[in-house]
Structure formats: C-alpha cells, structure tokens
Design an enzyme around this catalytic site. Structure first.
Site: not given
Ligand code: GLN
Length: 492
Positions: A79, A159, A183
């Site tokens: 990532k 994400s 995410s």
């Molecule tokens: N979807 C969540 C956010 O936008 C979690 C994102 C994440 O876990 N990095 O904050």
C-alpha cells in the site's frame, strides 16, 4: 506456468522450497499479470519490476543456500502509505508528489528481511481517508468483481482498495494494508479476500504515513487465513522506533490457527443488527452462527450498548488527529511546492493545490472539533465515548472469546454511487470502527455471495493481542464456506 499465479502464499512457499519453480519465475508471472491487468484495474500506481526481479534473484540464491526466510520469494504489493526507501511514496496525495523516502518502514523492512519480493506500490484513498478508493489522486482502483449480468464498474472498498484488488485479481500473492476505521476489513469484504487488522500496538507504525495515530494499524490482505497468519507473523513485533508498539512476544500464528475450536465462546452483539442492513447480510450472519455451532463452539448474545455512538465519535477523533498529522505538509522540505509572494502564501497555495476535497473536509472537521470553543463539546466527549466503547468490549469479553458480526452493511457499490454524499460513505464503517476505537484485532473472512453475485464477508473481533484465536475462528468460516465463486476475468 500461468497457474502459478493462483497459488496461495502457503502453497507457493512449498513449491519454492521443493524447487518446483524459482522465485524469479514466480515473480515474473506476477509482473506479466500486472502489466496485462493494471490498465483496467488501476491497483498498482507504481509497479517496481526491476526491484522485484533483483529481489527475486536474491531469494533464489538464499533458497539455494538453504537460508530461506518465512516469506522467501513471495511477491507482495505494498500500500502506498508505507515508506519504501528510494521508491516514490505518495499516500495517493498530490501533496507528496515525487517524495522518495530516505528510509524504509518497519513493516516493509520486516517483509524484506523475511525474503518478500516487492512488486510495487498500491492505490488507496488519499491519506487512507475513504471507503471506496475514489479519493485517490491517481484515479480510483476498480473492483475485479462485477454484479451478475451488469458491467458497471464497482469500487473495491477503501482505503486499501489497491491492496484488496491486487490480491483478489492475483496480481500479487499478498499485500500490506492499513486500517484506521475499517480500511483493511471493508475492502477485503468487498473483494472476497481475507483482511486482518491486528491489535493496536501489535505492528509498528514507524515509517507508515500517519492518518489518525491512535487508531492506525497495519495488517495483511491475503487469499487465505493461513496466508494471513504467515504475513502477520512477519509484520508483527516490537519496534523501539514506535513507542506505541507493545513489547509482547509474537506467538506462532500458524500453529495457533490450528488449535481446537470446540468450546470456543462466540459472542453475537445484538446492537449490530442495525436498521437498513440488507436481509442477505442478516442471513449470512445467521449462517455464520450455524457454522460455529457445527464446529462445536457455543454462541451467546452479548450487548455493546455504546455501539451507536462509535461512528460519530470516530468521525471526531480521526479527523482531529488527522488535522494535526497533516500539518507537516507545508511545501518546505519535500513533496509539492506551489510558490507564493511570501512564506505564508506558499503554505496556503501548496496545501490548497496539494490536498483533495475529502482530505480538506477532514482537516476542517478536525480543526473545528479541536478549537477552543468546541473542544469539550466534541473532542473530549468523543474521547469519553471511546472509553465507554472499550468498556463495553471488556465486559463482553468476560463472557466470550470472539465476537461475530457482518463486516459491512452492503456488498460493493458502483463507482460514483456514494461519492457525492460523505455521510452515506461514512456509514460503510459502521461495523468496523468499533474495533479501532477499542484497539482490538478484527478480521474479515469471505463467507458467501449476495443475490447480485458479489462477495460478502463476516467479521470476527477478538481480545487484545489474541490474534491467534481470531485466526482459529476465521478458519471455521473459511472451511465452512468452502470454495466460493471467483470473479469472471473481464480485465485482461
Ligand atoms: N473509511 C474510514 C475513513 O474514511 C476508514 C479509513 C481507514 O481505515 N483508513 O476514515
């Protein structure tokens, strides 16, 4: 040789060890696949074929000398939130344009020390803020899955959308990901892959671009539970460079995963039966309960009364921390710089041009909830809620070993379907943020398909530092679900 691409990490290790194929061959089939598929899927924003070949060659040499590490010769996607030495790292933000870190993150160092091979850097939502990979500066990543008889492009979740997509489409054998509010688990659920978020403090955050430091945790996305155990084994461990990384021994997860399930106590949190949750998600959850009963586990309903406050509290705590973490991007030392008349306007111009809309929204929310007049009403209150959530889990874990819930309230949705409404997007995290707020480990395991033919995941949440039990329970789902459908390969 194209079937090499379909091996799990566990299978590939055996083949490499037996000399059935070389690490160089195994890496090359992945590089070919990335080249063929990436245009359609946009999973890798920076493939690193030369580096991959070099690392695979070194792996073959080590295998030849009988010095193979735990992930020797395994091609991995990273990532683009993990700093990789001299390899561009952007967090999929314009503001980190051209940034080549002079250091390697602890997680990736651990992987390379164990013999892993880097295939390249994977797409994500900008600074890991999002649930669909649509906030990436490098355009959205596309889910390999499509609804039956419908060629609408779907999101891979976020994400860690690039990680989940690449693992699902067999562009890499496994991938790193991070989870601040879901995410790892939500994209895993959307792509039919296994996503494990470890306990906060199990894996070092050093060298990982920070979003919300008290919630961020790195973990693997893989195609099997055994692979998840292997990757976690290598990623986890104490690191003096991250003071929140806890110095507790890393157990043998591959062994823990095989321990007996009989007598395991599974908790079903009644508050997770939320309004608007699809009937098929509910049915899948029921199915999961039956699977555990069949495996000899006992089922108990538990209550986590503060669940309904978790999402609003998360969307106060996470942006607050993000607004502080992102203050460092000012155009001075690295990344994008947009000149101005003086230093202040240079900062302003750089940040205005460098951050996307969602990141700006988070910074605005974060600075608002931290501002003098609102700190007590929002930030402090959210922290108190967080304590309550943690206490709910502590109480539940007096009675049960693991909690079983759905991972997401719906299967993958279409590109553009939810991007206009941030609130609707945030609702994706309803079942996952609680584990982050309480610092607990969680895993999403593919468990079935929706009526529209898309993968659905079940989530398990465990006690702190009890990833072994989590993996053991995950295997129950994996075995009971059996061979699930795979996406039709439309992308090459
Ligand atoms: N979807 C969540 C956010 O936008 C979690 C994102 C994440 O876990 N990095 O904050």
């Amino acid at each position: 040789m194209s079937d090499l691409i379909d091996l799990t990490i566990t299978e590939a290790r055996e083949g490499l060890e037996n000399g059935d194929f070389s690490a160089q061959e195994y890496t090359q089939v992945h590089l070919n696949e990335i080249e063929a598929a990436n245009k359609a899927l946009n999973a890798f924003i920076l493939p690193t074929p030369e580096k991959a070949k070099e690392m695979a060659k070194a792996s073959d040499e080590r295998i030849g000398k009988g010095e193979a590490g735990l992930l020797e010769g395994i091609p991995l996607g990273i990532k683009d939130l993990f700093c990789t030495k001299d390899v561009r790292t952007t967090a999929c933000s314009h503001i980190l344009d051209g940034f080549e870190p002079p250091y390697e993150s602890t997680v990736t160092s651990n992987l390379w020390n164990a013999g892993g091979v880097m295939l390249g850097k994977l797409n994500l939502d900008e600074f890991a803020m999002g649930s669909s990979n649509e906030t990436s500066f490098y355009e959205p990543c596309i889910n390999p899955w499509r609804r039956t008889n419908d060629d609408t492009n779907l999101v891979p979740g976020g994400s860690s959308g690039g990680s989940a997509c690449a693992v699902c489409a067999h562009l890499c054998a496994g991938a790193t990901a991070t989870d601040t509010g879901g995410s790892i688990r939500q994209p895993a659920a959307f792509t039919g892959t296994v996503g494990l978020k470890p306990t906060y403090g199990r894996v070092s955050r050093w060298g990982t671009v920070a979003f919300a430091s008290s919630l961020d945790q790195a973990g693997p996305i893989t195609r099997s539970v055994a692979d998840s155990a292997l990757m976690l084994q290598v990623m986890a461990g104490h690191d003096a460079k991250d003071t929140t990384c806890v110095d507790v021994p890393v157990p043998d997860y591959s062994a823990a995963m095989l321990e007996k399930v009989k007598g395991l106590k599974i908790g079903i949190p009644k508050e997770y039966r939320v309004e608007g949750m699809g009937a098929e998600i509910d049915a899948l959850w029921e199915q999961g309960i039956e699977w555990f009963k069949d495996a000899g586990a006992t089922i108990k309903e538990v209550s986590l009364p503060h669940t309904k406050y978790a999402l609003p509290a998360y969307y106060i705590v996470a942006p607050a921390e993000a607004s502080s973490n992102l203050a460092r991007y000012d155009g001075v030392k690295y990344g994008l710089r947009v000149e101005g008349d003086d230093i202040l306007s240079m900062y302003e111009n750089t940040r205005a041009a460098g951050f996307g809309a969602e990141v700006k929204r988070r910074i605005l929310m974060g600075t608002y909830v931290l501002s003098a007049g609102y700190y007590d009403a929002y930030y402090l209150k959210a922290q108190k809620v967080r304590t309550r959530i943690k206490q709910d889990f502590d109480a539940a874990f007096n009675d049960v070993d693991v909690l079983l819930t759905p991972t997401t309230p719906s299967p993958a949705f279409g590109v553009g379907e939810k991007s206009a409404d941030p609130l609707e997007m945030y609702l994706n995290d309803i079942f996952t943020v609680t584990a982050n707020m309480a610092g607990l480990p969680g895993i999403s395991v593919p468990a079935g398909c929706s009526a529209s033919g898309l993968p659905l995941g079940l989530q398990l949440i465990g006690k702190a530092f009890d990833e072994g039990t989590l993996l053991k329970a995950a295997r129950v789902i994996e075995e009971a679900a059996g061979a699930l459908p795979q996406p039709t390969k439309w992308w090459v």
